[in-house]
Write a protein that holds these residues in place. Structure first.
Motif, PDB file in Angstrom:
ATOM      1  N   ARG A  98      12.886  17.771  -9.756  1.00  0.00           N
ATOM      2  CA  ARG A  98      11.965  17.819  -8.625  1.00  0.00           C
ATOM      3  C   ARG A  98      11.357  16.440  -8.410  1.00  0.00           C
ATOM      4  O   ARG A  98      11.206  15.654  -9.351  1.00  0.00           O
ATOM      5  CB  ARG A  98      10.869  18.858  -8.844  1.00  0.00           C
ATOM      6  CG  ARG A  98       9.940  18.569 -10.001  1.00  0.00           C
ATOM      7  CD  ARG A  98       8.810  19.579 -10.047  1.00  0.00           C
ATOM      8  NE  ARG A  98       7.855  19.271 -11.084  1.00  0.00           N
ATOM      9  CZ  ARG A  98       6.675  19.870 -11.220  1.00  0.00           C
ATOM     10  NH1 ARG A  98       6.325  20.809 -10.364  1.00  0.00           N
ATOM     11  NH2 ARG A  98       5.851  19.545 -12.180  1.00  0.00           N
ATOM     12  N   VAL A  99      11.049  16.168  -7.160  1.00  0.00           N
ATOM     13  CA  VAL A  99      10.422  14.906  -6.780  1.00  0.00           C
ATOM     14  C   VAL A  99       8.934  15.156  -6.569  1.00  0.00           C
ATOM     15  O   VAL A  99       8.547  16.041  -5.806  1.00  0.00           O
ATOM     16  CB  VAL A  99      11.041  14.339  -5.492  1.00  0.00           C
ATOM     17  CG1 VAL A  99      10.330  13.052  -5.084  1.00  0.00           C
ATOM     18  CG2 VAL A  99      12.537  14.089  -5.679  1.00  0.00           C
ATOM     19  N   LEU A 100       8.100  14.390  -7.261  1.00  0.00           N
ATOM     20  CA  LEU A 100       6.650  14.487  -7.109  1.00  0.00           C
ATOM     21  C   LEU A 100       6.150  13.225  -6.413  1.00  0.00           C
ATOM     22  O   LEU A 100       6.425  12.110  -6.852  1.00  0.00           O
ATOM     23  CB  LEU A 100       5.967  14.640  -8.464  1.00  0.00           C
ATOM     24  CG  LEU A 100       6.296  15.923  -9.242  1.00  0.00           C
ATOM     25  CD1 LEU A 100       5.485  15.992 -10.525  1.00  0.00           C
ATOM     26  CD2 LEU A 100       6.048  17.160  -8.405  1.00  0.00           C
ATOM     27  N   ASN A 101       5.421  13.410  -5.317  1.00  0.00           N
ATOM     28  CA  ASN A 101       4.917  12.292  -4.521  1.00  0.00           C
ATOM     29  C   ASN A 101       3.411  12.128  -4.686  1.00  0.00           C
ATOM     30  O   ASN A 101       2.670  13.116  -4.632  1.00  0.00           O
ATOM     31  CB  ASN A 101       5.237  12.530  -3.038  1.00  0.00           C
ATOM     32  CG  ASN A 101       6.721  12.456  -2.755  1.00  0.00           C
ATOM     33  OD1 ASN A 101       7.271  11.377  -2.547  1.00  0.00           O
ATOM     34  ND2 ASN A 101       7.387  13.603  -2.755  1.00  0.00           N
ATOM     35  N   TYR A 102       2.989  10.888  -4.897  1.00  0.00           N
ATOM     36  CA  TYR A 102       1.571  10.564  -5.009  1.00  0.00           C
ATOM     37  C   TYR A 102       1.266   9.360  -4.117  1.00  0.00           C
ATOM     38  O   TYR A 102       2.105   8.475  -3.945  1.00  0.00           O
ATOM     39  CB  TYR A 102       1.179  10.209  -6.442  1.00  0.00           C
ATOM     40  CG  TYR A 102       1.452  11.287  -7.462  1.00  0.00           C
ATOM     41  CD1 TYR A 102       0.599  12.381  -7.600  1.00  0.00           C
ATOM     42  CD2 TYR A 102       2.559  11.208  -8.304  1.00  0.00           C
ATOM     43  CE1 TYR A 102       0.840  13.372  -8.553  1.00  0.00           C
ATOM     44  CE2 TYR A 102       2.806  12.185  -9.255  1.00  0.00           C
ATOM     45  CZ  TYR A 102       1.942  13.264  -9.372  1.00  0.00           C
ATOM     46  OH  TYR A 102       2.197  14.233 -10.302  1.00  0.00           O
ATOM     47  N   THR A 103       0.052   9.333  -3.574  1.00  0.00           N
ATOM     48  CA  THR A 103      -0.436   8.167  -2.840  1.00  0.00           C
ATOM     49  C   THR A 103      -1.712   7.673  -3.525  1.00  0.00           C
ATOM     50  O   THR A 103      -2.657   8.449  -3.707  1.00  0.00           O
ATOM     51  CB  THR A 103      -0.744   8.520  -1.369  1.00  0.00           C
ATOM     52  OG1 THR A 103       0.453   9.007  -0.744  1.00  0.00           O
ATOM     53  CG2 THR A 103      -1.240   7.291  -0.617  1.00  0.00           C
ATOM     54  N   LEU A 104      -1.718   6.418  -3.931  1.00  0.00           N
ATOM     55  CA  LEU A 104      -2.862   5.839  -4.624  1.00  0.00           C
ATOM     56  C   LEU A 104      -3.436   4.694  -3.791  1.00  0.00           C
ATOM     57  O   LEU A 104      -2.688   3.869  -3.256  1.00  0.00           O
ATOM     58  CB  LEU A 104      -2.451   5.323  -6.003  1.00  0.00           C
ATOM     59  CG  LEU A 104      -1.898   6.374  -6.982  1.00  0.00           C
ATOM     60  CD1 LEU A 104      -1.510   5.718  -8.301  1.00  0.00           C
ATOM     61  CD2 LEU A 104      -2.909   7.491  -7.219  1.00  0.00           C
ATOM     62  N   HIS A 105      -4.760   4.660  -3.691  1.00  0.00           N
ATOM     63  CA  HIS A 105      -5.450   3.672  -2.849  1.00  0.00           C
ATOM     64  C   HIS A 105      -6.146   2.626  -3.721  1.00  0.00           C
ATOM     65  O   HIS A 105      -6.790   2.969  -4.726  1.00  0.00           O
ATOM     66  CB  HIS A 105      -6.477   4.368  -1.953  1.00  0.00           C
ATOM     67  CG  HIS A 105      -5.869   5.295  -0.941  1.00  0.00           C
ATOM     68  ND1 HIS A 105      -5.397   6.535  -1.269  1.00  0.00           N
ATOM     69  CD2 HIS A 105      -5.661   5.145   0.399  1.00  0.00           C
ATOM     70  CE1 HIS A 105      -4.922   7.127  -0.173  1.00  0.00           C
ATOM     71  NE2 HIS A 105      -5.068   6.307   0.839  1.00  0.00           N
ATOM     72  N   PHE A 106      -6.047   1.367  -3.295  1.00  0.00           N
ATOM     73  CA  PHE A 106      -6.672   0.257  -4.019  1.00  0.00           C
ATOM     74  C   PHE A 106      -7.267  -0.717  -3.002  1.00  0.00           C
ATOM     75  O   PHE A 106      -6.575  -1.164  -2.080  1.00  0.00           O
ATOM     76  CB  PHE A 106      -5.645  -0.482  -4.881  1.00  0.00           C
ATOM     77  CG  PHE A 106      -4.945   0.386  -5.893  1.00  0.00           C
ATOM     78  CD1 PHE A 106      -5.481   0.577  -7.152  1.00  0.00           C
ATOM     79  CD2 PHE A 106      -3.744   1.008  -5.570  1.00  0.00           C
ATOM     80  CE1 PHE A 106      -4.835   1.379  -8.094  1.00  0.00           C
ATOM     81  CE2 PHE A 106      -3.084   1.799  -6.495  1.00  0.00           C
ATOM     82  CZ  PHE A 106      -3.633   1.990  -7.761  1.00  0.00           C
ATOM     83  N   ASP A 107      -8.532  -1.055  -3.187  1.00  0.00           N
ATOM     84  CA  ASP A 107      -9.189  -2.015  -2.286  1.00  0.00           C
ATOM     85  C   ASP A 107      -8.572  -3.412  -2.382  1.00  0.00           C
ATOM     86  O   ASP A 107      -8.533  -4.146  -1.388  1.00  0.00           O
ATOM     87  CB  ASP A 107     -10.685  -2.108  -2.618  1.00  0.00           C
ATOM     88  CG  ASP A 107     -11.459  -0.883  -2.156  1.00  0.00           C
ATOM     89  OD1 ASP A 107     -11.015  -0.254  -1.170  1.00  0.00           O
ATOM     90  OD2 ASP A 107     -12.478  -0.546  -2.785  1.00  0.00           O
ATOM     91  N   ASP A 108      -8.112  -3.775  -3.589  1.00  0.00           N
ATOM     92  CA  ASP A 108      -7.621  -5.139  -3.793  1.00  0.00           C
ATOM     93  C   ASP A 108      -6.099  -5.231  -3.783  1.00  0.00           C
ATOM     94  O   ASP A 108      -5.537  -6.223  -4.255  1.00  0.00           O
ATOM     95  CB  ASP A 108      -8.171  -5.715  -5.105  1.00  0.00           C
ATOM     96  CG  ASP A 108      -7.861  -4.826  -6.315  1.00  0.00           C
ATOM     97  OD1 ASP A 108      -7.435  -3.668  -6.119  1.00  0.00           O
ATOM     98  OD2 ASP A 108      -8.057  -5.290  -7.456  1.00  0.00           O
ATOM     99  N   LEU A 109      -5.438  -4.227  -3.256  1.00  0.00           N
ATOM    100  CA  LEU A 109      -3.979  -4.303  -3.114  1.00  0.00           C
ATOM    101  C   LEU A 109      -3.629  -5.385  -2.095  1.00  0.00           C
ATOM    102  O   LEU A 109      -4.190  -5.407  -0.992  1.00  0.00           O
ATOM    103  CB  LEU A 109      -3.426  -2.952  -2.643  1.00  0.00           C
ATOM    104  CG  LEU A 109      -1.910  -2.872  -2.438  1.00  0.00           C
ATOM    105  CD1 LEU A 109      -1.180  -2.917  -3.776  1.00  0.00           C
ATOM    106  CD2 LEU A 109      -1.540  -1.603  -1.672  1.00  0.00           C
ATOM    107  N   PRO A 110      -2.731  -6.310  -2.428  1.00  0.00           N
ATOM    108  CA  PRO A 110      -2.322  -7.322  -1.439  1.00  0.00           C
ATOM    109  C   PRO A 110      -1.816  -6.648  -0.159  1.00  0.00           C
ATOM    110  O   PRO A 110      -1.095  -5.645  -0.214  1.00  0.00           O
ATOM    111  CB  PRO A 110      -1.196  -8.076  -2.161  1.00  0.00           C
ATOM    112  CG  PRO A 110      -1.504  -7.897  -3.626  1.00  0.00           C
ATOM    113  CD  PRO A 110      -2.078  -6.535  -3.745  1.00  0.00           C
TER     114      PRO A 110
END
Length: 408
Positions: A142-154
């Motif tokens: 199975r494929v598990l998808n996540y979205t992670l947020h970062f203020d300092d991501l280029p």
């Protein structure tokens, strides 16, 4: 020898209770004989496989299946015992009551058929589940998808997609068609980069040779990177010499290179896009509880900047709490594996997430967060020991990095 004697005694006691349940439900003697034959075959094969000489703590496919069938059969009897034992206690209490109160001869009431039926019905659930896990569950990818947020991501990496796989354990595979399907499934994700977090084999580099061509088909436009897991070092084999063991590791490194993996050995690489970059750091295995501690986080990060956006690949998630999360460097995302989710548990999204492995590992499956840092513990691509999976399915993780906060 004493261990085998204790094991056989326990097994016999459990089997006797199982036989009593069968005998209560049906009078068909052939069914009784079938149960006895299965009990003997299961334990006989287990003893034969594990008592024979071996190369150390090596679990061959034959040993794994012997263990799997024993586990399934014992799960049946382990559910039966407390139910039938409880009934025996009640039967004994009733017989004793009659003897003491009515002064009649002690009489033990017979087993009730419906109690044995209920017991067998309940016992069939784990029994069937473990057999299913061996037959189909181990390849139920199975494929598990996540979205992670970062203020300092280029900015250039806003929307960047990472596919993570872990714990291939190629020495356990027995179905090329299913593995090819999984490889196609990974490629279908069309992620920017593919990261493999260790345990390519069970014990020896040679286990990967039949699968080298299949895994060479893995694709990612920004490359494929890997680290070593505890099983990759050959520590569980009784080698004839130190040189043979060292050569095995060198052979595995060469195979990884031939497949197309850039193996990170306490070092880093920069992923670059539109003039910006993020640091990919990879350590060798570092694990608590007696596992190899070859990982050197300081060495791996010695040539990167403290302010870089960092992704760390570390096979064992115990490394995160022990050394990573409180390090002076801020490791935005750590990717691990190792636990397999114990290949057994119950997961209903939004309702329950449980496996016995939670008593050993604080972070054992999925995404965890602490002081602004994340770790994903992949449930594993392959399997080891028990040759199957129940409730904890083989996993392909896709993580999308997003600039800003989750609510922005």
């Amino acid at each position: 020898m004493a261990r085998w004697v204790i094991f056989i005694i326990i097994y016999l006691l459990l089997s006797v209770y199982g036989f009593q349940a069968i005998k209560t439900i049906t009078k068909q003697s052939w069914i009784h004989y079938v149960f006895i034959a299965i009990a003997i075959l299961v334990v006989g094969n287990f003893i034969f496989q594990f008592a024979a000489s071996s190369e150390g703590r090596v679990l061959t496919p034959a040993k794994s299946y012997a263990f799997g069938f024993l586990l399934a059969f014992m799960s049946l009897t382990l559910v039966l015992v407390p139910i039938l034992l409880g009934e025996d206690i009640i039967r004994g209490a009733l017989g004793l009551y009659d003897k003491l109160v009515t002064k009649e001869t002690f009489y033990l009431p017979s087993r009730r058929r419906f109690v044995s039926q209920i017991a067998l019905g309940l016992a069939a659930i784990p029994f069937a589940s473990l057999l299913y896990g061996m037959y189909r569950g181990k390849y139920q990818f199975r494929v598990l998808n996540y979205t992670l947020h970062f203020d300092d991501l280029p900015d250039a990496f806003d929307g960047y997609r990472i596919t993570q796989i872990s714990d291939i354990h190629s020495g356990s595979f027995d179905n090329k068609e299913k593995i090819e399907y999984a490889i196609d499934l990974i490629n279908e994700q069309q992620s920017d980069v593919l990261l493999f977090t260790g345990d390519m084999v069970n014990n020896k580099a040679s286990e990967m040779l039949p699968w080298k061509e299949t895994f060479s088909k893995l694709k990612a436009k920004d490359g494929k990177f890997s680290v070593l897991g505890n099983h990759d070092y050959g520590d569980y084999v009784d080698w004839s010499s130190k040189e043979e063991k060292a050569q095995n590791l060198e052979d595995l490194k060469a195979i990884q290179k031939e497949i197309g993996f850039d193996l990170l050995l306490n070092e880093h690489r920069y992923l670059k896009k539109n003039g910006q970059q993020l640091a990919l750091v990879g350590v060798e295995n570092w694990g608590k509880g007696g596992f190899k501690k070859a990982g050197d986080l300081k060495k791996a990060s010695s040539l990167i900047d403290k302010d870089d956006f960092k992704i760390l690949m570390s096979h064992d998630p115990s490394h995160w709490d022990a050394e990573v999360v409180n390090d002076d460097y801020h490791y935005h995302l750590t990717l691990s594996g190792h636990t397999h989710g114990m290949q057994f548990g119950i997961e209903i999204p939004g309702w329950i997430k449980w496996s016995p492995v939670k008593w050993r590992y604080k972070q054992w499956a999925g995404i965890y967060e602490s002081v602004g840092q994340y770790i994903n513990v992949n449930r594993g691509f392959g399997y080891l020991g028990y040759p199957g999976r129940v409730g904890i399915w083989p996993e392909i993780t896709v993580i999308e990095l997003k600039k800003g906060t989750k609510d922005s």
